[in-house]
Design an enzyme around this catalytic site. Structure first.
Site, mmCIF file in Angstrom:
data_model
loop_
_atom_site.group_PDB
_atom_site.id
_atom_site.type_symbol
_atom_site.label_atom_id
_atom_site.label_comp_id
_atom_site.label_asym_id
_atom_site.label_seq_id
_atom_site.Cartn_x
_atom_site.Cartn_y
_atom_site.Cartn_z
ATOM 1 N N LYS A 158 -50.671 -121.875 -16.610
ATOM 2 C CA LYS A 158 -50.624 -121.690 -18.061
ATOM 3 C C LYS A 158 -50.365 -120.231 -18.354
ATOM 4 C CE LYS A 158 -51.163 -122.835 -22.369
ATOM 5 N NZ LYS A 158 -49.800 -122.247 -22.592
ATOM 6 N N GLN B 17 -52.909 -113.236 -15.774
ATOM 7 C CA GLN B 17 -53.175 -114.479 -16.502
ATOM 8 C C GLN B 17 -54.189 -115.364 -15.766
ATOM 9 O OE1 GLN B 17 -50.938 -114.893 -19.445
ATOM 10 N NE2 GLN B 17 -52.620 -116.182 -20.106
ATOM 11 N N LYS C 293 -57.604 -113.960 -16.607
ATOM 12 C CA LYS C 293 -57.872 -114.177 -18.034
ATOM 13 C C LYS C 293 -58.239 -115.636 -18.294
ATOM 14 C CE LYS C 293 -54.542 -112.667 -20.609
ATOM 15 N NZ LYS C 293 -53.382 -112.462 -21.500
ATOM 16 N N LYS D 172 -46.677 -117.219 -15.638
ATOM 17 C CA LYS D 172 -45.961 -116.451 -16.672
ATOM 18 C C LYS D 172 -44.479 -116.617 -16.423
ATOM 19 C CE LYS D 172 -46.809 -113.595 -20.117
ATOM 20 N NZ LYS D 172 -48.033 -113.482 -20.948
ATOM 21 N N GLY E 290 -45.777 -118.594 -25.968
ATOM 22 C CA GLY E 290 -45.076 -117.379 -26.365
ATOM 23 C C GLY E 290 -45.656 -116.118 -25.754
ATOM 24 N N ASP E 291 -44.931 -115.053 -25.890
ATOM 25 C CA ASP E 291 -45.367 -113.688 -25.546
ATOM 26 C C ASP E 291 -44.382 -112.783 -26.291
ATOM 27 O OD1 ASP E 291 -47.306 -112.191 -23.532
ATOM 28 O OD2 ASP E 291 -45.393 -111.165 -23.324
ATOM 29 N N THR F 84 -54.901 -114.635 -30.928
ATOM 30 C CA THR F 84 -55.031 -113.487 -30.023
ATOM 31 C C THR F 84 -55.621 -112.294 -30.770
ATOM 32 O OG1 THR F 84 -53.068 -114.295 -28.884
ATOM 33 C CG2 THR F 84 -53.850 -112.104 -28.277
ATOM 34 N N ASN G 117 -47.048 -110.302 -33.319
ATOM 35 C CA ASN G 117 -48.049 -111.346 -33.535
ATOM 36 C C ASN G 117 -49.481 -110.855 -33.310
ATOM 37 O OD1 ASN G 117 -49.694 -113.659 -31.828
ATOM 38 N ND2 ASN G 117 -48.785 -114.403 -33.723
ATOM 39 N N SER H 102 -54.509 -121.851 -26.991
ATOM 40 C CA SER H 102 -53.454 -122.699 -26.415
ATOM 41 C C SER H 102 -54.089 -123.880 -25.682
ATOM 42 C CB SER H 102 -52.604 -121.906 -25.425
ATOM 43 O OG SER H 102 -51.633 -121.131 -26.093
HETATM 44 P P1 NDP Z 1 -44.300 -109.625 -30.376
HETATM 45 O O1 NDP Z 1 -42.960 -109.798 -29.813
HETATM 46 O O2 NDP Z 1 -44.738 -110.451 -31.533
HETATM 47 O O3 NDP Z 1 -44.542 -108.110 -30.792
HETATM 48 C C1 NDP Z 1 -44.440 -107.089 -29.858
HETATM 49 C C2 NDP Z 1 -44.714 -105.762 -30.529
HETATM 50 O O4 NDP Z 1 -44.859 -104.770 -29.527
HETATM 51 C C3 NDP Z 1 -43.581 -105.309 -31.423
HETATM 52 O O5 NDP Z 1 -44.076 -104.522 -32.461
HETATM 53 C C4 NDP Z 1 -42.723 -104.516 -30.452
HETATM 54 O O6 NDP Z 1 -41.905 -103.530 -31.070
HETATM 55 C C5 NDP Z 1 -43.775 -103.840 -29.599
HETATM 56 N N1 NDP Z 1 -43.212 -103.601 -28.255
HETATM 57 C C6 NDP Z 1 -42.745 -104.530 -27.395
HETATM 58 N N2 NDP Z 1 -42.267 -103.952 -26.286
HETATM 59 C C7 NDP Z 1 -42.422 -102.642 -26.464
HETATM 60 C C8 NDP Z 1 -42.119 -101.522 -25.670
HETATM 61 N N3 NDP Z 1 -41.538 -101.639 -24.469
HETATM 62 N N4 NDP Z 1 -42.451 -100.310 -26.149
HETATM 63 C C9 NDP Z 1 -43.035 -100.170 -27.369
HETATM 64 N N5 NDP Z 1 -43.331 -101.206 -28.171
HETATM 65 C C10 NDP Z 1 -43.036 -102.411 -27.725
HETATM 66 O O7 NDP Z 1 -45.312 -109.840 -29.148
HETATM 67 P P2 NDP Z 1 -46.880 -110.141 -29.154
HETATM 68 O O8 NDP Z 1 -47.533 -109.521 -30.326
HETATM 69 O O9 NDP Z 1 -47.037 -111.587 -28.917
HETATM 70 O O10 NDP Z 1 -47.342 -109.409 -27.820
HETATM 71 C C11 NDP Z 1 -47.848 -108.085 -27.800
HETATM 72 C C12 NDP Z 1 -48.658 -107.864 -26.544
HETATM 73 O O11 NDP Z 1 -49.764 -108.771 -26.515
HETATM 74 C C13 NDP Z 1 -47.922 -108.083 -25.229
HETATM 75 O O12 NDP Z 1 -48.419 -107.189 -24.261
HETATM 76 C C14 NDP Z 1 -48.327 -109.502 -24.840
HETATM 77 O O13 NDP Z 1 -48.214 -109.714 -23.442
HETATM 78 C C15 NDP Z 1 -49.766 -109.507 -25.305
HETATM 79 N N6 NDP Z 1 -50.376 -110.806 -25.542
HETATM 80 C C16 NDP Z 1 -49.819 -111.708 -26.394
HETATM 81 C C17 NDP Z 1 -50.442 -112.911 -26.647
HETATM 82 C C18 NDP Z 1 -49.921 -113.881 -27.635
HETATM 83 O O14 NDP Z 1 -50.580 -114.910 -27.868
HETATM 84 N N7 NDP Z 1 -48.789 -113.651 -28.277
HETATM 85 C C19 NDP Z 1 -51.686 -113.278 -25.962
HETATM 86 C C20 NDP Z 1 -52.229 -112.234 -25.126
HETATM 87 C C21 NDP Z 1 -51.576 -111.065 -24.933
HETATM 88 P P3 NDP Z 1 -40.319 -103.754 -31.164
HETATM 89 O O15 NDP Z 1 -40.120 -104.750 -32.256
HETATM 90 O O16 NDP Z 1 -39.787 -102.410 -31.483
HETATM 91 O O17 NDP Z 1 -39.850 -104.268 -29.831
HETATM 92 O O1 2IT Z 2 -50.634 -113.141 -22.360
HETATM 93 C C1 2IT Z 2 -51.047 -114.200 -22.851
HETATM 94 O O2 2IT Z 2 -52.190 -114.614 -22.650
HETATM 95 C C2 2IT Z 2 -50.131 -114.971 -23.699
HETATM 96 N N1 2IT Z 2 -49.015 -114.518 -23.942
HETATM 97 C C3 2IT Z 2 -50.543 -116.305 -24.244
HETATM 98 C C4 2IT Z 2 -50.340 -117.371 -23.205
HETATM 99 C C5 2IT Z 2 -50.571 -118.786 -23.671
HETATM 100 O O3 2IT Z 2 -50.357 -119.661 -22.829
HETATM 101 O O4 2IT Z 2 -50.960 -119.036 -24.812
#
Ligand code: NDP
Ligand code: 2IT
Length: 447
Positions: free
Chosen positions: A88, A109, A112, A124, A163-164, A208, A239, A379
């Protein structure tokens, strides 16, 4: 040589993958007191097994752009550990994606998912495809091509992506549509983060970010403090960042800054989240536009790889963008400006030197594996609802999420206390997570 170091050295020799090595090193070094107590692990090669993915799939993703030009991207799925449940973990679409980043994320992951207390293994995937600037039709064609290969490797009892970075509701919709078409079956539990109209869970979108703040609430409470009136900075504006901001504001904190990969906005009056949502969720624009719309705000462009957001004075910093966004320099800046707590919404946002610096300067650090586990936990709740062919209300899901995050904090605290590690929740999280995975792996024999 000591078993732990031996494993780490061999891992470095075998894998020229800096992010993966960094993630493995952080976990393995904190497990030392546990490994010392269990000399039998060496004969079982337990650490060698836990650091080797069960399966790693890499594939070609050809698609046609709006000009009729054929494009080729690389797709991945890393199925790291299935000892406690089906693989997952999310899918990341970002140009930086490579095997090292995929392996670090999949490895993290596993730990976690173990902490959530729910039956999910770790995986992943993703692609070096860049959704930025692409039309909806291009994103759809890419997603369809990606799923045309991925479908044979996943399934609701096999591997469940979500998603991520770069993969949100739009992408999950296209991926699900293609999976359903190929399989000719409505297997809702094969993907999570689905739309509410076709098997998604209420509160998954918020989970998250909300979960991160629930964890932070518990961590602060444990030290006799809270979120009310605290000044907070949040990196990213995707997100995780948006919903961390929403919950922090609900608890009475003042969020003064957010960012994206180009720079940060500072609004001393407090971020107006409806404007951020409009720019990011509706218009898919840049955070810079916030300063055009809000008079009290200023925008600072990031230069020379330095993140302007970490120069802003705050009590609490929530890195919610990407890996290694806080280096030693930024950590020093944050500490100098009086930061009291860090909550990792992103995966591995703090590099090893910066973690060390925070811990030795008495900054409370909520580690990603624990603090951002609310997304994957919800999830898993989506999978439960799909299996039951039923759905819970927003309040029911949110309450379960809150309870899961509180339990995770307590597990990290208990493990840290058991090994006299004080408030080192980085070690606490790794030890608590390892306990369950290692027992499951041992029980299932050499497989
Ligand atoms: P999104 O795509 O919704 O948003 C990502 C954000 O981070 C954007 O503002 C983006 O800016 C910025 N970003 C991405 N890459 C870079 C980079 N290389 N340098 C600087 N800024 C960057 O993703 P999420 O919010 O879903 O994910 C954010 C983080 O949280 C990630 O590390 C992800 O692995 C983690 N995460 C997400 C989960 C989820 O449920 N979505 C769960 C657990 C962890 P820009 O638009 O300029 O690229
Ligand atoms: O990093 C993470 O935990 C996620 N992007 C969410 C993974 C999931 O299966 O909901």
């Amino acid at each position: 040589m000591e078993y732990l170091n031996e494993v780490l050295e061999k891992l470095k020799e075998k894998n020229n993958e800096p992010e993966f090595i960094q993630a493995a090193q952080e976990v393995l070094t904190t497990l030392k007191p546990v490994i010392d107590k269990h000399p039998e692990f060496k004969k079982m090669a337990l650490l060698e097994r836990i650091t080797e993915p069960e399966r790693l799939i890499s594939f070609r993703v050809p698609w046609v752009d709006d000009n009729g030009q054929v494009q080729v991207n690389r797709g991945f799925r890393v199925q790291f550990n299935s000892s406690i449940g089906p693989y997952k973990g999310g899918l990341r679409f970002h140009p930086s994606v490579n095997q090292s980043i995929m392996k670090f994320l999949a490895f993290e992951q596993c730990f976690k998912n173990s902490l959530t207390g729910l039956p999910i293994g770790g995986g992943k995937g993703g692609s070096d495809f860049d959704p930025k600037g692409k039309s909806d039709a291009e994103v759809m064609r890419f997603c369809q091509s990606f799923m045309t290969e991925l479908y044979r490797h996943i399934g609701q009892d096999v591997d469940v992506p979500a998603g991520d970075i770069g993969v949100g509701g739009r992408e999950i919709g296209f991926l699900f549509g293609q999976y359903k078409k190929i399989k000719n079956a409505y297997e809702a539990g094969v993907l999570t983060g689905k739309g509410l109209e076709y098997g998604g869970s209420l509160a998954r979108k918020e989970a998250t970010g909300y979960g991160l703040v629930y964890f932070m609430r518990e961590m602060l409470k444990n030290s006799g403090s809270g979120l009310k009136d605290k000044i907070v900075t949040i990196s990213g504006s995707g997100n995780v960042a948006i919903y961390a901001c929403e919950k922090a504001q609900q608890y009475g904190a003042k969020v003064v800054a957010m960012s994206d990969s180009n720079g940060s906005v500072y609004d001393p009056d407090g971020i107006k989240l409806d404007i951020v949502k409009q720019i990011k969720e509706v218009e898919r624009g840049r955070i810079k536009e916030y300063a055009d719309k809000v008079k009290t705000a200023t925008y600072t462009e990031d230069k020379n790889g330095e993140k302007s957001i970490w120069k802003i004075k705050a009590d609490i910093a929530l890195p919610c963008a990407t890996q290694n966004e806080i280096n030693l320099e930024s950590a020093k800046e944050l500490v100098k400006n009086g930061v009291k707590a860090i909550g990792e919404g992103a995966n591995m946002p703090t590099n090893l030197e910066a973690i060390e610096y925070f811990l030795s300067n008495n900054v409370l650090l909520a580690p990603a594996k624990a603090a951002n586990a609310g997304g994957v936990a919800t999830s898993a709740l989506e999978m439960s609802q799909n299996s039951m062919r039923y759905s819970w209300t927003f309040e029911e899901v949110d309450q379960k999420l809150d309870c899961i995050m509180t339990n995770i904090f307590n597990a990290c605290k208990k493990a840290a206390e058991e090994y006299n590690l004080g408030t080192n929740y980085v070690a606490g999280a790794n030890i608590a997570a390892f306990d369950k995975i290692s027992k499951a792996m041992i029980a299932q024999g050499i497989v």
